[in-house]
Scaffold this active site. Structure first.
Site, mmCIF file in Angstrom:
data_model
loop_
_atom_site.group_PDB
_atom_site.id
_atom_site.type_symbol
_atom_site.label_atom_id
_atom_site.label_comp_id
_atom_site.label_asym_id
_atom_site.label_seq_id
_atom_site.Cartn_x
_atom_site.Cartn_y
_atom_site.Cartn_z
ATOM 1 N N ARG A 9 -23.303 50.094 66.553
ATOM 2 C CA ARG A 9 -24.563 49.362 66.351
ATOM 3 C C ARG A 9 -24.407 47.886 66.701
ATOM 4 N NH1 ARG A 9 -26.453 50.719 60.446
ATOM 5 N NH2 ARG A 9 -28.308 49.523 61.049
ATOM 6 N N TYR B 13 -40.304 40.239 67.693
ATOM 7 C CA TYR B 13 -40.880 39.151 66.895
ATOM 8 C C TYR B 13 -39.797 38.482 66.067
ATOM 9 C CZ TYR B 13 -40.756 42.721 63.216
ATOM 10 O OH TYR B 13 -40.353 43.702 62.346
ATOM 11 N N PRO B 14 -39.876 37.144 65.945
ATOM 12 C CA PRO B 14 -39.001 36.431 65.030
ATOM 13 C C PRO B 14 -39.617 36.435 63.637
ATOM 14 C CG PRO B 14 -40.288 34.854 66.265
ATOM 15 C CD PRO B 14 -40.699 36.229 66.750
#
Lengths: 276, 276, 276, 276, 276
Positions: free
Chosen positions: E155, E169-170
């Site tokens: 991962r 998106y932040p």
């Protein structure tokens, strides 16, 4: 997993993907072109819009926007993100695009919030002792949602309302430190939505409202389009909603755009500086 | 539908659509033109403004704005969105437009908030046992609003006040988590408006105030224009209003623009860098 | 009209109109000019500034600003909005303007807040049984204000302090949901102002403070200019004020600009990239 | 004047003036130059940086910034505002400047906050019955500050740490309606600073922190530079500080810039698109 | 040093450095090129992307972004800041870059928050009487973190998920005056993360989530990328998370970007205005 998992989330139905796409015209450069060249480019653009509007699964329209927020707002309904991107890309290949200055855009999906239906189905299943998360529950729920989607097909997958004026604005529900829409009990939110619906209903003969859900797609939670034949009604309706509890306590609003519908065939005239 | 539905919403009367339209001049490029060409363009622009100001149903005016917020502010009153858009489009077709840089704009409608009238009519009808929502109620209400509109015709559909200075600013009423104008009882809001009116009244011989309602039209709730022959009065009036409860607790203000009135015939002089 | 009407509003005295006018130099384009042409333009600009600074009713000065916030800050004191606009317009007609990029501006009026005087006069009149709003009251008040204005003439209508450094920042008093300067009792505000004045007083030999009031004129409530011969003192003074209750609880600050005074005659040198 | 006047204000010591100066390279225009011309300009720029870095009282360094926030960040330590402005002006006279787009800058002064010392001195003087404001007090205090300044000379007037990576961000202490750093008792602030210092200490072998005070100089209260040889440590340190009470309750952060140190001699290589 | 020092800070594991790099295409200028030249440049760009994507330690991908927020979003995973900067620099040297307008970028590191593991290890050590800060503690902790890192290697250091759509998106956790994520007890935060994880889990077959930690690296605390083959799922997932307590009370969101995966070989086609 607790039985009540997800029970506070209202179900939604989604229809077309929606793009509001706003541009200013660079008038001095545009006007510096020879007139025949301008006519040609404008005619091309009109043909592009006619084709876009003729799209089978979706629709396209043009509005002349007031103020310096822009000159042209294209509105597109499409079946997939790819179809939306393709119509964006096709505009970018038009000669007209060389005279357009990007002035804002908004991505959403036509959405129906199913506060009523969600609550009814939950209650019915609870009465029958069917528990959320069980296969029986999921199956029943999906069936009901499917039925509702068929009933709502015209609203989810319709054409752009033909009214002369548009009022477009993005909005979100407040998530403040004291007032937070998303921590209200489902029941309270349903009540607030009902009350807000009552205002909308009062104006329903004059205004057609198309709600685009945009959580996870764009920067606000909804993009709302109001369509009417009298622009004053936008002011009346939004003013009245501001006093309704849902609007007063939980509504946060982005910029408002006011536009006048322009048919594809009128586009060359608009680009020559005239408005019918 | 409850009897009290809508009783917390103050009625408003609307007059002309209003556009504040602000531009910076690109002075270096403008000055790089040969003088005869500049004179020609400036004369054209002056003619355009004269015609715009001669509009029968509405008015147009020009202000020279201080600071880098812009050089020119056009102010237009018009009967319809179409008429406003047409005056916008006609400016964009002028040669002068090639030397203007958009610097802000605001859309509103001249508005009278009828807190007093709304409350009086409600009370009178209640005394007579007439209930909101009934046909009798609606009819009576509409009749009274019509009468008021005729009384207020000069304010709703007048000319731009001729004073030398303008102070323009957009504003909204606060919708905070603790202080929220829109959840105050109608009675409290009426009292606050009355108190604020008292400040305005104190200055009414020196300042003419034109309130443009813009809920549903633009990004703030109102666009306020103050007109006076002494710019210092703007400072005094807005300062005093800031201490009034309505201003102190519920006023949220956008940018402030200060301008000096310029007659159409003085536009060429202004564009040559001089101000009378 | 209640007797106490307006008694919570501190009186103010106003002097010159003030413009802070900030520009970046487009160095690459400027440096692409032939040197004799640059010298000519710079000399013209120096002459313009000399004339502007020679203005009888007012003053003008130039500062070299640190950081990318700009290169040049012009500071103008003038008697009227027209005079300010004229000096703006005259700069725009200079050849140098073709190499300047607007980077910020601020409009205000030199202001003295009369918390002490206002309170003293009120008290004295109350003791004599003279009521606010009465002719006697208004007359007496106006007389006292006139006297004070004469006493303060040098501060209201003086020249720009000659110190080597400037620190300019706009600020407002907080109007929060819990902490709101404008709803504090007059007495509390006076106390807070006194305490803040004590900090200013501590530095008064090193720093000359010129407060420009800008309520109703620009986007913040004040534009503060500090003038000193040691820039470190700005840091010490503003730091200390931040701990004072007026600053800690009610001060909201905009951008800070730090500049070095440049005499008109040094402008050509600065424009050649050197700083004395 | 009360005895306790100013006792809640922590003393600070100041060293060099500091400028962070960030630019994007206009790569397409830069690359459109002939290679020999580019080499020449880059070599000039490298020489400029070598000279700037050789400055006796201060230092200069270059970082290659990640993301679209910029390409180059120059960091300058200088003795006076004039010296900082001169290094700014000298860059603007380089041919390279024609290919740089300003992308941000920050002005501060290297600062040591003397919470501990301030408190110790106060206590000692109080024990001796020496009162703030007395001549004896001021003299003693100044002497102690002078001693501390000599002890801290290396930190206040040192060279830029040589580590490979920089993390720069401006920050302020919260001045909210409920949580306000500036109204906390001195004692509480000292405790919070101590606790925050503990986190910094944990990383002190890996990270050199240079705090620039900027109250009264720029838009935030501090400009913090972290220097380390492993960029991951920035993330670990700032993450940990976010849970510390001073950070969690009172820290407000501006944009973060991450950069890689580039020696003057490597500047031509970087400008040719390569990074060692 | 207290025993509990740092016990409220969840441990994190970091993988690749991540850059989201967004550009608008300047279509009119691009289209003004002769077609063979355009083909050549597009082919070069495709080769660049193929090489970038072939990077052994990391990965690169391209998305076609909807709306005016941009046209192209490059996503890069790299081992070091230097490697990220190099891929940035190499794009800037491509001829295509002359037709790209920077439209946003974001720096982060693939991150796993170890709420569960951190708590388990702490508890286990406490049960054995091993105290934080002791050598034994540090050693054990490091060993456990190392094991977890090996378990999570796929991962942390994997390839970009291959799904057709991306939602980027932040976001940050709220640090409000009343609601503050960073002052919640560790236990509460763990509970909230678990609950949020449950929503993510519900969609885990449809959506692959890659969380980039960016505290100390960029302006928000995380940059979240969702990868899925049905874009509607982004809306469903983010909508559902908004009602979860962690999202409802503590989630603050930046702009949302929606994109469609484009293979390197399809880049020329996209640049000719077509999308497969």
């Amino acid at each position: 997993m607790a039985d009540t998992y997800g029970l506070d989330v209202p179900q939604t139905l989604e229809g077309w993907y929606v793009l509001h796409d706003i541009y200013a015209v660079d008038w001095p450069v545009w006007r510096s072109l020879e007139e025949p060249r301008r006519d040609e480019i404008a005619a091309d653009a009109a043909r592009w819009l006619t084709i876009a509007a003729g799209c089978e699964k979706g629709d396209s329209a043009l509005y002349s926007i007031l103020t310096q927020k822009g000159d042209l707002m294209f509105l597109h309904y499409r079946e997939t993100p790819e179809e939306l991107k393709r119509v964006e890309l096709s505009l970018r290949q038009m000669d007209l695009f060389g005279f357009l200055v990007p002035a804002g855009s908004y991505l959403s999906m036509i959405e129906l919030g199913l506060y009523e239906l969600t609550t009814i189905v939950w209650k019915r299943l609870a009465d029958q002792g069917v528990h959320p998360g069980s296969d029986e529950y999921e199956e029943y729920f999906e069936t009901e949602m499917g039925k509702e989607k068929r009933r709502a097909e015209a609203r989810l997958f319709g054409k752009i309302p033909e009214h002369r004026y548009i009022c477009f604005y993005p909005m979100s529900r407040r998530r403040g430190e004291q007032l937070n829409w998303y921590t209200l009990p489902m029941e309270d939110r349903r009540e607030l939505m009902r009350s807000q619906g009552r205002v909308a209903h009062k104006y329903h003969e004059q205004v057609t409202q198309v709600v685009g859900g945009s959580i996870g797609l764009d920067d606000w939670e909804w993009g709302v389009s109001l369509h009417a034949d009298d622009a004053l009604v936008f002011k009346k309706l939004v003013h009245e909603m501001r006093f309704d509890a849902a609007g007063a306590l939980y509504g946060e609003f982005g910029p408002f755009y006011t536009g006048i519908r322009v048919q594809p065939g009128q586009m060359p005239e608009l680009l020559s500086g005239a408005l019918k």
